[in-house]
Design an enzyme around this catalytic site. Structure first.
Site, PDB file in Angstrom:
ATOM      1  N   ASP A   1      40.322  25.209  25.766  1.00  0.00           N
ATOM      2  CA  ASP A   1      39.135  24.465  26.177  1.00  0.00           C
ATOM      3  C   ASP A   1      38.037  24.476  25.113  1.00  0.00           C
ATOM      4  OD1 ASP A   1      40.081  23.540  28.503  1.00  0.00           O
ATOM      5  OD2 ASP A   1      38.760  24.647  29.822  1.00  0.00           O
TER       6      ASP A   1
ATOM      7  N   GLY B   1      33.160 -13.780  13.148  1.00  0.00           N
ATOM      8  CA  GLY B   1      33.691 -14.581  14.228  1.00  0.00           C
ATOM      9  C   GLY B   1      33.830 -16.030  13.818  1.00  0.00           C
ATOM     10  N   MET B   2      32.808 -16.543  13.121  1.00  0.00           N
ATOM     11  CA  MET B   2      32.831 -17.945  12.732  1.00  0.00           C
ATOM     12  C   MET B   2      33.928 -18.202  11.696  1.00  0.00           C
ATOM     13  SD  MET B   2      29.756 -20.374  12.500  1.00  0.00           S
ATOM     14  CE  MET B   2      28.600 -19.345  11.655  1.00  0.00           C
TER      15      MET B   2
ATOM     16  N   ASP C   1      19.926 -18.596   9.134  1.00  0.00           N
ATOM     17  CA  ASP C   1      21.120 -17.812   9.455  1.00  0.00           C
ATOM     18  C   ASP C   1      21.164 -17.523  10.944  1.00  0.00           C
ATOM     19  OD1 ASP C   1      22.451 -17.552   7.179  1.00  0.00           O
ATOM     20  OD2 ASP C   1      21.586 -15.615   6.602  1.00  0.00           O
TER      21      ASP C   1
END
Lengths: 460, 513
Positions: B36, B434-435, B299
């Site tokens: 533990d 993403g783009m 942007d």
């Protein structure tokens, strides 16, 4: 040199305040080994948090294991254990349809005395999936011993030899057999006879490539391995019985060995473990002698492996090692490293089964004698605090230790190698001797590169 | 029983250990079975700690089950006292020891009579609180213990410092970017002319806790840890606290204004001086931090109305939601937290900034929500990073639990003005990726097929007619090369010499198939 060469093994026992992994970590490698299994760890958030952190990325790969997380109602028995487990197991059956569910009992199930062994057979009948119970808890065991408890429990599920042979005979009169087809195929193999008449089953979970490498080594001595515990699939468990010889591949499998001998009446071949070329050779020799087979070309094979290791040996020769101890591979590794020319100051080990490891201890003794090196002290249940004090005095060239101590020791100028890596790396057999040394020399090689920078001591 | 594969917050004792080991010269002893002490590994590996983690276990084994711990715990405390001479030893119960129901308080009482260190028992219930709640509670407990002790001994320091000063409460080990945040907060306070009285628990000494009341006010940057201690200090010593997280331009300003108010309150009673931080806020916001300018730049315009999902601890999820919605014009489709105990506060914070709110600690629910919403980006924990990977959605990590890569060596605060820059980068980088991905998708994907020529440009036997050249030039620069190569590869495979627009689209279709 005035090194006093002690020739007897001495065992010490400390306080047991040492760091190791919880034995439930065995699910990490066992669920990957046994492809059609599902591991259900019955425990608390603490267990879950450990698994989640210890297994890192694996957890995101849709693993075939899960926690049955106990809540306050379970602890105070306001909820019915049986009903709860049934609900979870039905869900697992629906989502994953495994061939076997393995319940891992934890500290909590021990303390609240949850009768997992009692519930399993009932539930097994009800949901029609085999349920195996292994108590791999931190109250009783350390790290790799988790595998031992699972395999010991699994040994009970291996098909029985006698019955199988009878069944196979009856096959002629089209009697109905409930046993897996795979099993029958193997039985036939025994009857029609391969090279060795008496079946040999090896126990210990190894990656399949390593398992086949070891099988191949034995094949060269005209011994065929009739099965492994565990096999790649639960449905392929090996056949056991009073005619079967068994041999372990890992030093932490003493319960499994005991179960195989006492409950399944198998004959255990005591041998050092096939770690390092020396260990592998001794392992094969012991198996061969049990089968009354003269070994062929083994000495030469070992010699070749040692020669191929020469570059690594140059790095380790004369260097000293300190094993803090956490995974029970320590004796075998120390024996191999001594044979490589290293000096071992201390072998810490969580638990020492002197009977199961007898052959390995003997080989350690002879290796020390051969290399003219004092036998290292073997410390069972070590105390990490004391060990660090001793290390401060001894200043070993390498400490093999758990991750809790590795960075602090490195910061104090002591090279370390994480012991856990030896559990996950492929270290068995002739082929993988190089990998052991690859691991051992990595900190030494890394530090050769950094040596001239002058910043080895990085604490105030 | 609950079927669980993953959890956001750890068990209670982890919280206690995090607080205890953040203080200097405090040792924690866990009453726990072997294995533990995994906390030590986490601290040593994730934080890359150079020192031994001051946590040991008093091992619970079979013998303890049979006979009870008896002398064992007391011995272990006594031994640790001798070995390390800590100021304080915190006996930490675990899930195992809570069921054993041994009288740990009795061990603590006995041990404190024989040891030089102070000894306390962490007062946390394993089955009721999680890691964060336990950390909060333990910190309060330690603060209370030392202030009570100081009061008894008459060493309590109640007189305020001459100059304005503050305590920073809640910076601790294994916290998400806590070290960097602490540095940034210190810088901020220095800029404002506020001295740091104490930072606790990280790097603090328990014997200095008696000086806590000297500060003019307390700053609690994170919701999860420190509030209990701050409330205690308010109740006992009338110290006010500021719990606005200085993350994002708007909330930093809010936080600074509250500090101004606190200081001026004292100043008025002392002298007639009055502080005005507005010029500082204005200067920082418009010219030092880049985030305000960034959100005006074109942007950021491209991000307008893009869908995002936010999930994390209450502090980070709420702050990031507000930053995305107010400061960057991004549409937060869902904001969520796993801090179920703080549900009310969280809902109140984000309700006007997102479409829906999710409070759960079940990662499958979060995964399902993300799959349903299909956002353009996810901001979450390490778990959401993996969900994003599986669903092929760009993602940024904004909250614990995290892996080692989020314990960066470089300076990456989330708080303060430098923090705004870091958050802006994180958000923007997630979306541009993403783009790019999207454009690659439209025009035939990444180069996964075999390479035809090693050189990047393949000005060879193939000719592009004027229309196709024009079409090619319309494709954004960063994917143009790939499209060109894919088209030419397709042309070669099909024996086409003159590349027309038709060829380009045939290539795109062929690659999509």
């Amino acid at each position: 040199m005035s090194i006093k060469i002690s020739e007897t093994l001495t065992f010490e026992c400390e306080t047991g305040n040492y760091h190791t992994f919880c034995p439930i970590s065995c699910v990490a490698w066992l669920y990957q080994k046994i492809e059609d299994s599902f591991f259900l760890v019955v425990g608390t958030k603490t267990c879950g948090y450990f698994l989640q952190n210890a297994l890192g990325v694996m957890i995101f790969a849709e693993p075939r294991y899960a926690m049955a997380e106990l809540e306050e109602g379970d602890i105070s028995a306001q909820l019915n254990d049986y009903q709860e487990l049934k609900r979870l197991c039905l869900q697992i059956k629906k989502d994953r349809n495994p061939s076997v569910i393995i319940w891992i009992g934890t500290c909590t199930t021990e303390i609240i005395k949850m009768d997992l062994e009692g519930m399993a057979p009932k539930l097994e009948n009800e949901i029609e999936i085999p349920i195996i119970v292994a108590r791999a808890n931190g109250l009783d065991y350390a790290f790799t011993q988790g595998e031992d408890t699972v395999l010991a429990a699994m040994a009970h599920r291996c098909p029985e030899q006698e019955i199988l042979i009878n069944n196979a005979r009856k096959e002629g009169d089209k009697s109905f057999s409930l046993l897996p087809i795979e099993g029958e195929r193997k039985t036939k193999q025994f009857i029609t006879g391969s090279e060795n008449r008496i079946p040999l089953v090896l126990f210990g979970s190894l990656p399949s490539t390593v398992a086949s490498q070891l099988s191949l080594e034995l094949n060269r001595q005209s011994i065929s391995v009739s099965g492994w515990l565990p096999a790649q699939r639960y449905t392929d468990l090996p056949i056991l019985g009073n005619n079967v010889y068994v041999c372990g591949v890992n030093p932490f499998l003493s319960r499994t060995a005991t179960t195989l001998m006492r409950r399944r009446k198998c004959k255990l071949i005591g041998a050092p473990f096939p770690i390092g070329p020396d260990g592998t050779r001794a392992w094969i020799e012991n198996i061969c002698s049990a089968f009354n087979i003269e070994t062929r070309g083994l000495e030469k094979r070992e010699q070749q492996v040692w020669e191929s290791l020469e570059n690594y040996l140059d790095l380790v020769r004369g260097k000293s090692v300190f094993f803090m101890g956490d995974n029970l591979l320590e004796i075998s590794l120390a024996r191999f490293l001594i044979r490589c020319g290293m000096i071992v100051y201390e072998i810490g080990i969580p638990y020492m089964d002197k009977r199961y490891q007898a052959a390995e201890l003997k080989l350690l003794q002879t290796t020390c004698k051969k290399m003219c090196i004092p036998i290292p002290r073997i410390v069972e249940k070590p105390d990490n605090y004391n060990q660090i004090q001793r290390m401060r005095e001894l200043q070993p060239d390498l400490a093999i230790t758990g991750m809790a101590h590795a960075n602090p020791l490195e910061a104090r100028g002591i090279n370390t190698k994480w012991s856990v890596e030896f559990t996950f790396a492929q270290i068995h057999g002739f082929t993988n001797a190089k990998d052991v040394l690859e691991l051992v020399t990595r900190p030494l090689r890394r530090n050769n590169n950094l040596e001239n920078l002058g910043w080895t001591d990085l604490v105030k | 029983m609950k079927l669980a594969y993953w959890m956001y917050a750890g068990p209670a004792h982890i919280g206690t250990l995090r607080v205890a080991s953040s203080f200097k010269n405090v040792h924690a002893i866990m009453h726990a079975p072997l294995g533990d002490d995994y906390f030590n590994v986490m601290r040593s590996m994730l934080e890359r700690e150079r020192d031994f983690t001051p946590v040991t276990a008093s091992i619970v084994d079979r013998h303890v089950l049979a006979r009870g711990s008896q002398e064992k715990v007391v011995d272990n405390i006594f031994r640790k006292d001798k070995q390390e001479r800590p100021n304080l030893i915190v006996l930490t119960p675990t899930c195992t020891s809570s069921i054993l129901q041994e009288d740990l308080q009795n061990f603590v009482d006995r041990a404190s009579t024989i040891s030089n260190s102070d000894v306390i028992l962490a007062d946390v219930n394993h089955y009721r609180v999680n890691e964060l709640q336990a950390a909060d509670r333990t910190l309060e407990q330690i603060v209370r213990y030392y202030l009570d002790k100081a009061r008894r001994q008459g060493t309590l320091q109640l007189s305020l410092t001459d100059k304005p000063s503050a305590n920073i409460i809640g910076i601790f080990t294994l916290g998400f970017h806590n070290q960097h945040d602490c540095r940034e907060l210190k810088r901020l306070l220095k800029d404002l002319g506020i001295a740091i009285n104490q930072v606790i628990p990280e790097g603090g000494f328990v014997e200095n806790l008696n000086q806590l009341p000297k500060a003019w006010f307390n700053l609690v940057p994170y919701r999860e840890v420190g509030l209990m201690a701050a409330k205690y200090l308010e109740k006992e010593f009338g110290m006010s606290y500021i719990s606005t997280t200085p993350m994002g331009v708007v909330d930093i300003a809010n936080c600074i204004r509250q500090m101004e108010e606190q200081i001026n309150k004292r100043f008025i009673s002392l002298s007639n001086k009055k502080l005005n931080y507005e010029p500082y806020i204005d200067e920082q916001t418009r010219f030092i931090s880049q985030a305000a300018w960034f959100s005006r730049s074109i942007d950021c315009q491209n991000l307008t109305g893009k869908k995002a999902v936010v999930f994390g601890d209450a502090t980070h999820a709420a702050s990031i939601t507000k930053i995305l919605a107010c400061e960057m014009g991004i549409r937060v489709s869902c904001a969520g937290t796993y801090c179920k105990h703080d549900e009310e506060w969280f809902k109140e914070q984000v309700q006007n900034f997102c479409d829906e709110i999710l409070v759960t600690d079940d990662h499958t629910e979060v995964g399902d929500m993300i799959a349903r919403i299909e956002p353009s980006a996810i901001f979450g924990t390490q778990m959401e990073r993996h969900i994003g990977k599986r669903l092929d959605i760009p993602r940024g990590v904004i909250s614990s639990p995290v892996h080692i890569q989020n314990f960066t060596l470089g300076y990456r605060p989330f708080l303060g003005y430098e923090g705004t820059n870091q958050v802006a980068d994180l958000v923007y980088n997630s979306f541009t990726l993403g783009m790019e991905d999207h454009l690659l998708e439209i025009f035939g994907g990444h180069d996964t097929k075999e390479v035809i020529t090693k050189s990047l440009s393949t000005n060879s036997d193939l000719t592009w007619n004027s229309e196709s050249q024009l079409e090619l030039s319309k494709i954004p620069g960063f994917v143009r090369g790939k499209i060109k190569r894919n088209t030419e590869k397709f042309a070669r495979q099909n024996g086409i010499v003159d590349i027309t627009i038709e060829t380009m689209y045939a290539a795109k279709e062929a690659l999509n198939a």
